[in-house]
Design a protein around this motif. Sequence first.
Motif, PDB file in Angstrom:
ATOM      1  N   PHE A   1     -55.048 -36.105 -20.188  1.00 59.44           N
ATOM      2  CA  PHE A   1     -54.475 -37.356 -20.337  1.00 59.44           C
ATOM      3  C   PHE A   1     -55.276 -38.286 -20.870  1.00 59.44           C
ATOM      4  O   PHE A   1     -54.893 -39.377 -21.830  1.00 59.44           O
ATOM      5  CB  PHE A   1     -53.941 -37.592 -18.628  1.00 59.44           C
ATOM      6  N   ILE A   2     -56.406 -38.732 -20.207  1.00 57.56           N
ATOM      7  CA  ILE A   2     -57.381 -39.935 -20.854  1.00 57.56           C
ATOM      8  C   ILE A   2     -57.592 -39.636 -22.401  1.00 57.56           C
ATOM      9  O   ILE A   2     -57.569 -40.656 -22.933  1.00 57.56           O
ATOM     10  CB  ILE A   2     -58.834 -39.620 -20.067  1.00 57.56           C
ATOM     11  N   TYR A   3     -57.866 -38.235 -22.722  1.00 57.71           N
ATOM     12  CA  TYR A   3     -58.260 -38.215 -24.176  1.00 57.71           C
ATOM     13  C   TYR A   3     -56.875 -38.527 -25.267  1.00 57.71           C
ATOM     14  O   TYR A   3     -57.181 -39.269 -25.814  1.00 57.71           O
ATOM     15  CB  TYR A   3     -58.328 -36.719 -24.393  1.00 57.71           C
ATOM     16  N   ILE A   4     -55.812 -38.073 -24.673  1.00 63.13           N
ATOM     17  CA  ILE A   4     -54.394 -38.334 -25.317  1.00 63.13           C
ATOM     18  C   ILE A   4     -54.376 -39.928 -25.501  1.00 63.13           C
ATOM     19  O   ILE A   4     -53.911 -40.307 -26.497  1.00 63.13           O
ATOM     20  CB  ILE A   4     -53.147 -37.786 -24.582  1.00 63.13           C
ATOM     21  N   VAL A   5     -54.506 -40.623 -24.262  1.00 60.63           N
ATOM     22  CA  VAL A   5     -54.029 -42.153 -24.180  1.00 60.63           C
ATOM     23  C   VAL A   5     -55.072 -43.059 -25.231  1.00 60.63           C
ATOM     24  O   VAL A   5     -54.754 -43.694 -25.861  1.00 60.63           O
ATOM     25  CB  VAL A   5     -54.274 -42.803 -22.739  1.00 60.63           C
ATOM     26  N   VAL A   6     -56.514 -42.437 -25.260  1.00 55.64           N
ATOM     27  CA  VAL A   6     -57.435 -43.107 -25.652  1.00 55.64           C
ATOM     28  C   VAL A   6     -57.149 -42.914 -27.308  1.00 55.64           C
ATOM     29  O   VAL A   6     -57.287 -43.599 -28.238  1.00 55.64           O
ATOM     30  CB  VAL A   6     -58.683 -42.753 -25.425  1.00 55.64           C
ATOM     31  N   CYS A   7     -57.221 -41.527 -27.699  1.00 57.56           N
ATOM     32  CA  CYS A   7     -57.096 -41.099 -29.118  1.00 57.56           C
ATOM     33  C   CYS A   7     -55.719 -41.785 -29.888  1.00 57.56           C
ATOM     34  O   CYS A   7     -55.525 -42.130 -30.769  1.00 57.56           O
ATOM     35  CB  CYS A   7     -56.971 -39.709 -29.036  1.00 57.56           C
ATOM     36  N   LEU A   8     -54.623 -41.718 -29.214  1.00 62.24           N
ATOM     37  CA  LEU A   8     -53.432 -42.189 -29.612  1.00 62.24           C
ATOM     38  C   LEU A   8     -53.272 -43.646 -29.805  1.00 62.24           C
ATOM     39  O   LEU A   8     -52.807 -44.263 -30.707  1.00 62.24           O
ATOM     40  CB  LEU A   8     -52.044 -41.604 -28.859  1.00 62.24           C
ATOM     41  N   THR A   9     -53.783 -44.435 -28.830  1.00 56.77           N
ATOM     42  CA  THR A   9     -53.853 -45.976 -28.756  1.00 56.77           C
ATOM     43  C   THR A   9     -54.715 -46.090 -30.014  1.00 56.77           C
ATOM     44  O   THR A   9     -54.356 -46.973 -30.968  1.00 56.77           O
ATOM     45  CB  THR A   9     -54.496 -46.351 -27.671  1.00 56.77           C
ATOM     46  N   LEU A  10     -55.907 -45.673 -30.094  1.00 54.98           N
ATOM     47  CA  LEU A  10     -57.013 -46.027 -31.384  1.00 54.98           C
ATOM     48  C   LEU A  10     -56.200 -45.654 -32.506  1.00 54.98           C
ATOM     49  O   LEU A  10     -56.267 -46.398 -33.539  1.00 54.98           O
ATOM     50  CB  LEU A  10     -58.299 -45.402 -31.103  1.00 54.98           C
ATOM     51  N   SER A  11     -55.785 -44.218 -32.762  1.00 57.16           N
ATOM     52  CA  SER A  11     -55.392 -44.089 -33.913  1.00 57.16           C
ATOM     53  C   SER A  11     -54.058 -44.880 -34.536  1.00 57.16           C
ATOM     54  O   SER A  11     -53.855 -45.109 -35.387  1.00 57.16           O
ATOM     55  CB  SER A  11     -54.793 -42.537 -34.033  1.00 57.16           C
ATOM     56  N   ARG A  12     -53.019 -45.027 -33.526  1.00 57.66           N
ATOM     57  CA  ARG A  12     -51.948 -45.843 -33.934  1.00 57.66           C
ATOM     58  C   ARG A  12     -52.096 -47.297 -34.102  1.00 57.66           C
ATOM     59  O   ARG A  12     -51.504 -47.881 -35.205  1.00 57.66           O
ATOM     60  CB  ARG A  12     -50.920 -45.688 -32.850  1.00 57.66           C
ATOM     61  N   THR A  13     -53.117 -47.906 -33.434  1.00 56.90           N
ATOM     62  CA  THR A  13     -53.705 -49.098 -33.664  1.00 56.90           C
ATOM     63  C   THR A  13     -54.343 -49.459 -34.894  1.00 56.90           C
ATOM     64  O   THR A  13     -54.004 -50.419 -35.911  1.00 56.90           O
ATOM     65  CB  THR A  13     -54.560 -49.777 -32.814  1.00 56.90           C
ATOM     66  N   LEU A  14     -55.016 -48.331 -35.484  1.00 58.30           N
ATOM     67  CA  LEU A  14     -55.525 -48.108 -36.708  1.00 58.30           C
ATOM     68  C   LEU A  14     -54.500 -48.022 -37.926  1.00 58.30           C
ATOM     69  O   LEU A  14     -54.484 -48.710 -39.018  1.00 58.30           O
ATOM     70  CB  LEU A  14     -56.699 -47.002 -36.976  1.00 58.30           C
ATOM     71  N   TYR A  15     -53.475 -47.373 -37.582  1.00 53.12           N
ATOM     72  CA  TYR A  15     -52.292 -47.163 -38.709  1.00 53.12           C
ATOM     73  C   TYR A  15     -51.437 -48.356 -38.822  1.00 53.12           C
ATOM     74  O   TYR A  15     -51.327 -48.840 -39.852  1.00 53.12           O
ATOM     75  CB  TYR A  15     -51.468 -45.971 -38.123  1.00 53.12           C
ATOM     76  N   VAL A  16     -51.602 -49.109 -37.847  1.00 48.73           N
ATOM     77  CA  VAL A  16     -50.744 -50.520 -37.613  1.00 48.73           C
ATOM     78  C   VAL A  16     -51.318 -51.316 -38.573  1.00 48.73           C
ATOM     79  O   VAL A  16     -51.279 -52.299 -39.463  1.00 48.73           O
ATOM     80  CB  VAL A  16     -50.436 -50.922 -36.433  1.00 48.73           C
ATOM     81  N   LEU A  17     -52.931 -51.422 -38.433  1.00 49.30           N
ATOM     82  CA  LEU A  17     -53.585 -52.486 -39.043  1.00 49.30           C
ATOM     83  C   LEU A  17     -53.698 -52.196 -40.846  1.00 49.30           C
ATOM     84  O   LEU A  17     -53.988 -53.235 -41.361  1.00 49.30           O
ATOM     85  CB  LEU A  17     -54.867 -52.431 -38.378  1.00 49.30           C
ATOM     86  N   VAL A  18     -53.851 -50.973 -41.199  1.00 45.85           N
ATOM     87  CA  VAL A  18     -53.706 -50.425 -42.530  1.00 45.85           C
ATOM     88  C   VAL A  18     -52.514 -50.169 -43.038  1.00 45.85           C
ATOM     89  O   VAL A  18     -52.656 -49.134 -43.782  1.00 45.85           O
ATOM     90  CB  VAL A  18     -55.031 -49.576 -42.713  1.00 45.85           C
ATOM     91  N   ILE A  19     -51.332 -49.994 -42.338  1.00 44.56           N
ATOM     92  CA  ILE A  19     -50.048 -49.469 -42.563  1.00 44.56           C
ATOM     93  C   ILE A  19     -49.840 -49.438 -43.940  1.00 44.56           C
ATOM     94  O   ILE A  19     -49.153 -48.326 -44.559  1.00 44.56           O
ATOM     95  CB  ILE A  19     -48.961 -49.628 -41.575  1.00 44.56           C
ATOM     96  N   HIS A  20     -49.512 -50.373 -44.591  1.00 44.16           N
ATOM     97  CA  HIS A  20     -49.114 -50.638 -46.031  1.00 44.16           C
ATOM     98  C   HIS A  20     -49.878 -49.819 -46.999  1.00 44.16           C
ATOM     99  O   HIS A  20     -49.242 -49.332 -47.868  1.00 44.16           O
ATOM    100  CB  HIS A  20     -49.067 -52.239 -46.262  1.00 44.16           C
ATOM    101  N   SER A  21     -51.126 -49.772 -47.008  1.00 48.86           N
ATOM    102  CA  SER A  21     -51.975 -49.020 -47.907  1.00 48.86           C
ATOM    103  C   SER A  21     -51.939 -47.709 -47.341  1.00 48.86           C
ATOM    104  O   SER A  21     -51.819 -46.419 -48.277  1.00 48.86           O
ATOM    105  CB  SER A  21     -53.301 -49.647 -47.867  1.00 48.86           C
ATOM    106  N   LEU A  22     -51.816 -47.301 -46.197  1.00 49.08           N
ATOM    107  CA  LEU A  22     -51.690 -46.040 -45.568  1.00 49.08           C
ATOM    108  C   LEU A  22     -50.513 -45.335 -45.933  1.00 49.08           C
ATOM    109  O   LEU A  22     -50.748 -43.873 -46.386  1.00 49.08           O
ATOM    110  CB  LEU A  22     -52.112 -45.919 -44.060  1.00 49.08           C
TER     111      LEU A  22
END
Length: 224
Positions: A37-58
């Motif tokens: 649970f903790i790993y999922i929440v932390v990993c998906l939160t960080l990864s999705r936030t990163l995707y949002v910040l660089v979404i257009h180039s990604l």
Amino acid sequence: MTDILKIFFMNFINDLDNLLIITTVIRKYGYTVKTLFIYIVVCLTLSRTLYVLVIHSLVDFPSLRFVTGMIILSLAVRLAWSIEKDKRVKIIPNISIFQMMLIVMATDFSICLDSVIITSELSSNPSFIAIGIGLSVSTLFILYRSFTDLLGNTSWIQVIASGLIAHMAILSIVKDPITKTPLVFIEKYLEIHMNNWINVFALDVAIIIMIMGVLRRMQNRSSL
């Protein structure tokens, strides 16, 4: 605060079907949502936030969608073909937590891009984005634990999940820049609307993989 609520509700609603896919993948490798649970929440939160910040180039990075789509498609086939063991038998995880989280993030990347694109339009504040996504992910997986026994009682859930994964994988592959050019050429040469054919093709692939899973389970029952 308003942006956080918008991001939370948008991700919560869009991730209801994604929840089934991710939890099925987790169970396939012998883990439980409670354990990770903790790993999922932390990993998906960080990864999705990163995707949002660089979404257009990604999104426009050549071959990224294609590669992840092929990986997820192979995962769909494996899910359909494999038989989930009896829930009374303790399943020993066959990969490390690190490897499991890489698979979860790869799966999530393929199925959450639409949500990420919408989120990028709702806010540009990294803190608001992370909080909203973190709340939605944690809420979904907390709710999952309330009906985990229902999902754990049958491997037929894997068949449904495999079809969903395959459908999303195909749609991800055809959106990659390296596949758009030949598709545009075919569309002009044959004078057809490729979007309609792509949707039909993605649905056909999903159905074929689900049928394969059904036949596999029927064969397994007859051999018992």
